[in-house]
Design a protein around this motif. Structure first.
Motif: not given
Length: 304
Positions: A198-222
Protein backbone atom coordinates in the motif's frame (compact mmCIF):
# COMPACT_ATOMS: atom_id res chain seq x y z
CA UNK A 1 -40.37 -4.37 66.17
CA UNK A 2 -37.11 -6.15 66.93
CA UNK A 3 -33.83 -4.50 66.20
CA UNK A 4 -32.88 -7.40 63.95
CA UNK A 5 -36.06 -7.02 61.88
CA UNK A 6 -35.50 -3.26 61.61
CA UNK A 7 -32.01 -3.85 60.21
CA UNK A 8 -33.36 -6.38 57.69
CA UNK A 9 -36.03 -3.95 56.48
CA UNK A 10 -33.57 -1.09 56.11
CA UNK A 11 -31.25 -3.37 54.19
CA UNK A 12 -34.07 -4.50 51.89
CA UNK A 13 -35.24 -0.95 51.20
CA UNK A 14 -31.70 0.19 50.51
CA UNK A 15 -31.26 -2.74 48.13
CA UNK A 16 -34.43 -1.86 46.24
CA UNK A 17 -33.40 1.79 46.03
CA UNK A 18 -29.90 1.18 44.75
CA UNK A 19 -30.46 -1.92 42.60
CA UNK A 20 -31.45 0.09 39.49
CA UNK A 21 -28.28 2.13 39.88
CA UNK A 22 -26.19 -1.00 40.28
CA UNK A 23 -27.87 -2.62 37.30
CA UNK A 24 -27.14 0.48 35.23
CA UNK A 25 -23.51 0.38 36.33
CA UNK A 26 -23.29 -3.31 35.45
CA UNK A 27 -24.84 -2.62 32.06
CA UNK A 28 -22.33 0.14 31.44
CA UNK A 29 -19.50 -2.25 32.25
CA UNK A 30 -20.95 -4.94 29.98
CA UNK A 31 -21.30 -2.44 27.15
CA UNK A 32 -17.51 -2.25 27.04
CA UNK A 33 -17.52 -5.77 25.58
CA UNK A 34 -19.05 -7.13 22.37
CA UNK A 35 -19.92 -3.65 21.19
CA UNK A 36 -22.81 -3.12 18.79
CA UNK A 37 -22.41 -0.41 16.14
CA UNK A 38 -25.12 2.26 15.95
CA UNK A 39 -27.79 1.76 13.28
CA UNK A 40 -27.51 3.39 9.88
CA UNK A 41 -30.26 5.88 10.74
CA UNK A 42 -28.18 7.36 13.55
CA UNK A 43 -25.81 8.91 11.00
CA UNK A 44 -28.53 10.76 9.10
CA UNK A 45 -27.96 14.49 9.39
CA UNK A 46 -24.97 14.03 11.67
CA UNK A 47 -22.44 16.84 11.39
CA UNK A 48 -18.78 16.12 10.79
CA UNK A 49 -16.58 16.22 13.86
CA UNK A 50 -13.84 17.87 11.86
CA UNK A 51 -11.40 17.44 8.97
CA UNK A 52 -9.67 14.15 8.28
CA UNK A 53 -6.21 13.67 9.76
CA UNK A 54 -3.49 13.41 7.14
CA UNK A 55 -2.24 9.95 6.11
CA UNK A 56 -4.22 8.12 8.74
CA UNK A 57 -6.78 5.34 8.19
CA UNK A 58 -6.30 3.73 11.61
CA UNK A 59 -9.24 2.91 13.84
CA UNK A 60 -12.31 0.72 13.99
CA UNK A 61 -14.57 1.22 10.98
CA UNK A 62 -18.13 0.04 10.43
CA UNK A 63 -20.35 -0.09 7.36
CA UNK A 64 -23.42 0.68 9.52
CA UNK A 65 -25.33 -2.41 8.44
CA UNK A 66 -25.70 -1.05 4.94
CA UNK A 67 -27.28 -3.57 2.61
CA UNK A 68 -24.62 -2.67 0.07
CA UNK A 69 -21.94 -3.97 2.42
CA UNK A 70 -23.61 -7.31 3.13
CA UNK A 71 -23.27 -8.53 -0.45
CA UNK A 72 -25.70 -11.42 -0.05
CA UNK A 73 -26.37 -11.42 -3.81
CA UNK A 74 -22.79 -10.75 -4.82
CA UNK A 75 -20.54 -7.71 -5.14
CA UNK A 76 -22.35 -4.47 -4.34
CA UNK A 77 -21.89 -2.89 -7.76
CA UNK A 78 -22.88 -6.06 -9.65
CA UNK A 79 -25.46 -8.06 -7.68
CA UNK A 80 -26.60 -11.28 -9.34
CA UNK A 81 -30.16 -10.01 -9.65
CA UNK A 82 -32.51 -9.10 -12.47
CA UNK A 83 -33.69 -5.49 -12.92
CA UNK A 84 -35.77 -4.37 -9.99
CA UNK A 85 -33.97 -6.72 -7.60
CA UNK A 86 -35.80 -9.77 -8.92
CA UNK A 87 -34.41 -13.24 -9.57
CA UNK A 88 -33.37 -13.99 -6.00
CA UNK A 89 -35.08 -17.38 -6.23
CA UNK A 90 -32.38 -18.72 -8.57
CA UNK A 91 -32.82 -21.44 -11.16
CA UNK A 92 -30.54 -20.04 -13.87
CA UNK A 93 -27.31 -21.50 -15.18
CA UNK A 94 -25.57 -18.17 -15.74
CA UNK A 95 -26.16 -14.45 -15.10
CA UNK A 96 -27.76 -13.53 -18.40
CA UNK A 97 -30.22 -10.67 -17.99
CA UNK A 98 -28.93 -9.33 -14.68
CA UNK A 99 -29.29 -5.60 -14.08
CA UNK A 100 -25.54 -4.90 -14.11
CA UNK A 101 -24.00 -7.89 -15.93
CA UNK A 102 -20.34 -8.78 -15.85
CA UNK A 103 -18.52 -9.64 -19.07
CA UNK A 104 -17.03 -13.12 -18.65
CA UNK A 105 -14.44 -14.76 -20.87
CA UNK A 106 -15.25 -18.31 -22.03
CA UNK A 107 -13.03 -19.62 -19.23
CA UNK A 108 -14.69 -17.31 -16.74
CA UNK A 109 -18.17 -18.43 -17.74
CA UNK A 110 -17.15 -22.07 -17.43
CA UNK A 111 -15.76 -21.42 -13.94
CA UNK A 112 -18.87 -19.47 -12.96
CA UNK A 113 -21.16 -22.38 -13.87
CA UNK A 114 -19.08 -24.75 -11.75
CA UNK A 115 -19.70 -22.64 -8.63
CA UNK A 116 -23.08 -23.25 -6.97
CA UNK A 117 -24.06 -20.36 -4.63
CA UNK A 118 -26.80 -20.56 -2.00
CA UNK A 119 -27.12 -16.78 -1.64
CA UNK A 120 -30.18 -15.06 -3.13
CA UNK A 121 -29.52 -14.50 -6.81
CA UNK A 122 -30.32 -15.72 -10.29
CA UNK A 123 -28.12 -18.83 -9.86
CA UNK A 124 -29.12 -19.69 -6.30
CA UNK A 125 -29.35 -23.39 -5.43
CA UNK A 126 -30.56 -25.06 -2.26
CA UNK A 127 -28.03 -24.87 0.57
CA UNK A 128 -27.52 -28.65 0.51
CA UNK A 129 -26.55 -28.49 -3.17
CA UNK A 130 -24.23 -25.49 -2.89
CA UNK A 131 -20.44 -25.79 -3.04
CA UNK A 132 -19.57 -22.46 -1.44
CA UNK A 133 -16.22 -22.86 0.42
CA UNK A 134 -17.68 -20.75 3.24
CA UNK A 135 -20.25 -23.47 3.97
CA UNK A 136 -17.39 -25.77 4.98
CA UNK A 137 -15.63 -23.11 7.07
CA UNK A 138 -12.82 -22.98 4.52
CA UNK A 139 -10.94 -19.68 4.56
CA UNK A 140 -12.99 -16.98 2.88
CA UNK A 141 -9.90 -15.42 1.41
CA UNK A 142 -9.69 -12.00 -0.15
CA UNK A 143 -11.74 -10.30 -1.57
CA UNK A 144 -14.62 -12.55 -0.42
CA UNK A 145 -14.09 -11.28 3.15
CA UNK A 146 -14.74 -7.74 1.93
CA UNK A 147 -17.57 -8.44 -0.53
CA UNK A 148 -19.79 -10.49 1.78
CA UNK A 149 -21.02 -9.63 5.29
CA UNK A 150 -18.63 -6.71 5.47
CA UNK A 151 -19.40 -5.03 8.78
CA UNK A 152 -16.72 -3.89 11.25
CA UNK A 153 -12.95 -3.91 10.66
CA UNK A 154 -9.94 -2.71 12.61
CA UNK A 155 -7.06 -0.97 10.84
CA UNK A 156 -3.78 -0.58 12.69
CA UNK A 157 -0.93 1.47 11.19
CA UNK A 158 2.72 1.01 12.04
CA UNK A 159 5.89 2.38 10.51
CA UNK A 160 6.06 -0.25 7.77
CA UNK A 161 2.66 -1.93 7.48
CA UNK A 162 -1.08 -1.71 7.96
CA UNK A 163 -2.75 -4.54 9.85
CA UNK A 164 -6.29 -5.21 8.63
CA UNK A 165 -8.43 -7.20 11.10
CA UNK A 166 -11.82 -8.49 10.02
CA UNK A 167 -13.46 -10.70 12.70
CA UNK A 168 -15.79 -12.42 10.22
CA UNK A 169 -14.32 -15.93 9.88
CA UNK A 170 -11.28 -14.67 11.79
CA UNK A 171 -9.72 -12.87 8.82
CA UNK A 172 -6.69 -10.64 8.83
CA UNK A 173 -4.36 -9.14 6.24
CA UNK A 174 -0.96 -7.45 6.30
CA UNK A 175 -0.45 -4.58 3.88
CA UNK A 176 3.21 -3.64 3.57
CA UNK A 177 4.05 0.06 3.28
CA UNK A 178 7.86 -0.15 3.39
CA UNK A 179 8.29 0.37 -0.35
CA UNK A 180 8.75 -3.28 -1.30
CA UNK A 181 7.55 -4.51 -4.69
CA UNK A 182 4.89 -7.18 -5.07
CA UNK A 183 6.44 -10.65 -5.50
CA UNK A 184 6.76 -12.48 -8.80
CA UNK A 185 3.92 -14.97 -9.20
CA UNK A 186 6.42 -17.39 -10.74
CA UNK A 187 7.96 -17.98 -7.32
CA UNK A 188 5.34 -16.81 -4.80
CA UNK A 189 2.94 -19.53 -3.66
CA UNK A 190 -0.74 -18.50 -3.78
CA UNK A 191 -2.26 -17.26 -0.53
CA UNK A 192 -5.88 -17.08 0.57
CA UNK A 193 -5.42 -13.36 1.27
CA UNK A 194 -2.73 -12.76 -1.32
CA UNK A 195 0.23 -10.40 -1.15
CA UNK A 196 -0.52 -6.73 -0.54
CA UNK A 197 1.40 -3.46 -0.69
CA UNK A 198 0.00 0.00 0.00
CA UNK A 199 0.95 3.61 -0.48
CA UNK A 200 -0.47 7.10 -0.03
CA UNK A 201 -1.31 8.80 -3.34
CA UNK A 202 -2.27 11.97 -1.48
CA UNK A 203 -2.78 12.98 2.16
CA UNK A 204 -6.21 11.35 2.37
CA UNK A 205 -6.14 8.42 -0.08
CA UNK A 206 -4.45 5.10 0.66
CA UNK A 207 -4.24 2.62 -2.25
CA UNK A 208 -3.63 -1.11 -1.85
CA UNK A 209 -2.58 -3.51 -4.63
CA UNK A 210 -3.09 -7.24 -4.04
CA UNK A 211 -2.00 -10.24 -6.15
CA UNK A 212 -1.19 -13.93 -5.63
CA UNK A 213 -4.65 -15.06 -4.54
CA UNK A 214 -5.60 -18.71 -4.19
CA UNK A 215 -7.97 -19.53 -7.10
CA UNK A 216 -9.84 -22.01 -4.88
CA UNK A 217 -11.59 -19.08 -3.20
CA UNK A 218 -14.60 -17.21 -4.61
CA UNK A 219 -14.80 -13.50 -5.26
CA UNK A 220 -18.20 -13.07 -3.67
CA UNK A 221 -21.37 -14.77 -2.41
CA UNK A 222 -22.73 -15.12 -5.95
CA UNK A 223 -19.94 -17.56 -6.81
CA UNK A 224 -17.97 -15.31 -9.16
CA UNK A 225 -14.61 -16.97 -9.92
CA UNK A 226 -11.09 -15.61 -10.19
CA UNK A 227 -7.79 -16.87 -11.53
CA UNK A 228 -4.36 -16.92 -9.91
CA UNK A 229 -3.48 -13.88 -12.03
CA UNK A 230 -6.10 -11.57 -10.55
CA UNK A 231 -5.05 -8.12 -9.39
CA UNK A 232 -7.20 -6.13 -6.97
CA UNK A 233 -6.95 -2.43 -6.23
CA UNK A 234 -8.50 -0.94 -3.09
CA UNK A 235 -8.80 2.76 -2.44
CA UNK A 236 -9.45 3.95 1.12
CA UNK A 237 -10.32 7.64 0.95
CA UNK A 238 -10.65 9.58 4.20
CA UNK A 239 -13.50 12.07 3.74
CA UNK A 240 -13.37 13.66 7.21
CA UNK A 241 -12.58 12.66 10.79
CA UNK A 242 -15.56 10.26 10.95
CA UNK A 243 -16.08 8.94 7.41
CA UNK A 244 -14.01 6.92 4.97
CA UNK A 245 -14.95 5.59 1.52
CA UNK A 246 -13.83 2.25 0.10
CA UNK A 247 -13.60 1.47 -3.61
CA UNK A 248 -12.48 -1.90 -5.03
CA UNK A 249 -11.54 -2.68 -8.63
CA UNK A 250 -11.15 -6.23 -10.01
CA UNK A 251 -8.74 -6.89 -12.89
CA UNK A 252 -8.62 -10.52 -14.03
CA UNK A 253 -8.26 -10.85 -17.84
CA UNK A 254 -8.48 -14.64 -17.70
CA UNK A 255 -11.98 -14.51 -16.22
CA UNK A 256 -13.39 -11.11 -17.26
CA UNK A 257 -13.02 -9.18 -20.51
CA UNK A 258 -12.52 -5.88 -18.68
CA UNK A 259 -11.76 -4.52 -15.19
CA UNK A 260 -14.82 -3.84 -13.03
CA UNK A 261 -15.69 -2.15 -9.77
CA UNK A 262 -16.93 -4.40 -6.99
CA UNK A 263 -17.32 -1.55 -4.47
CA UNK A 264 -17.69 2.12 -5.29
CA UNK A 265 -17.24 4.59 -2.44
CA UNK A 266 -18.75 2.32 0.20
CA UNK A 267 -19.19 4.49 3.32
CA UNK A 268 -17.42 3.44 6.53
CA UNK A 269 -17.96 5.16 9.89
CA UNK A 270 -15.31 5.53 12.59
CA UNK A 271 -16.24 3.94 15.93
CA UNK A 272 -15.09 4.97 19.44
CA UNK A 273 -11.57 4.02 20.49
CA UNK A 274 -12.89 1.55 23.09
CA UNK A 275 -15.16 -0.28 20.60
CA UNK A 276 -14.86 -4.05 21.18
CA UNK A 277 -15.52 -6.06 18.00
CA UNK A 278 -17.53 -9.21 18.55
CA UNK A 279 -16.07 -12.61 17.67
CA UNK A 280 -17.51 -14.01 14.45
CA UNK A 281 -15.65 -17.26 13.85
CA UNK A 282 -16.82 -20.21 11.77
CA UNK A 283 -16.88 -23.50 13.70
CA UNK A 284 -16.48 -26.57 11.44
CA UNK A 285 -18.34 -28.82 13.89
CA UNK A 286 -21.25 -26.41 14.26
CA UNK A 287 -21.39 -25.87 10.50
CA UNK A 288 -21.38 -29.62 9.94
CA UNK A 289 -24.23 -30.06 12.41
CA UNK A 290 -26.18 -27.31 10.68
CA UNK A 291 -25.66 -28.85 7.25
CA UNK A 292 -26.71 -32.26 8.52
CA UNK A 293 -29.75 -31.16 10.52
CA UNK A 294 -31.03 -28.24 8.47
CA UNK A 295 -29.46 -28.22 5.03
CA UNK A 296 -29.52 -31.90 4.14
CA UNK A 297 -32.83 -32.55 5.85
CA UNK A 298 -34.57 -29.71 4.06
CA UNK A 299 -33.02 -30.69 0.76
CA UNK A 300 -34.25 -34.23 1.19
CA UNK A 301 -37.79 -32.98 1.63
CA UNK A 302 -37.43 -30.64 -1.33
CA UNK A 303 -36.06 -33.29 -3.65
CA UNK A 304 -38.74 -35.86 -2.87
Amino acid sequence: MSKRLMILMVTLIAGLMFSPILRAQDAAKKDKWNSIPPPRTSYAGKKSAGPAPKRDISGTWDAAGMQEALGTSGATEHPALLPGGKGAEGGREDETGTAKPLSFTPLGLQALKANKPSGPGVRQVHAALANDPADKCDPLGFPYMELWEFRTVKLVQSANQVLYINPFYGNYRIIWTDGRELPSLDIAAPRWNGYSVGKWVDDYTFVIETIGLNPKSWLDHAGRPHSADIRITEEFHRVDSDIMELTMTINDPKMYTEPWKALNKLTLHLQPADFDIQELLCSPTEMSDYNDQIGSGAAGEKLK
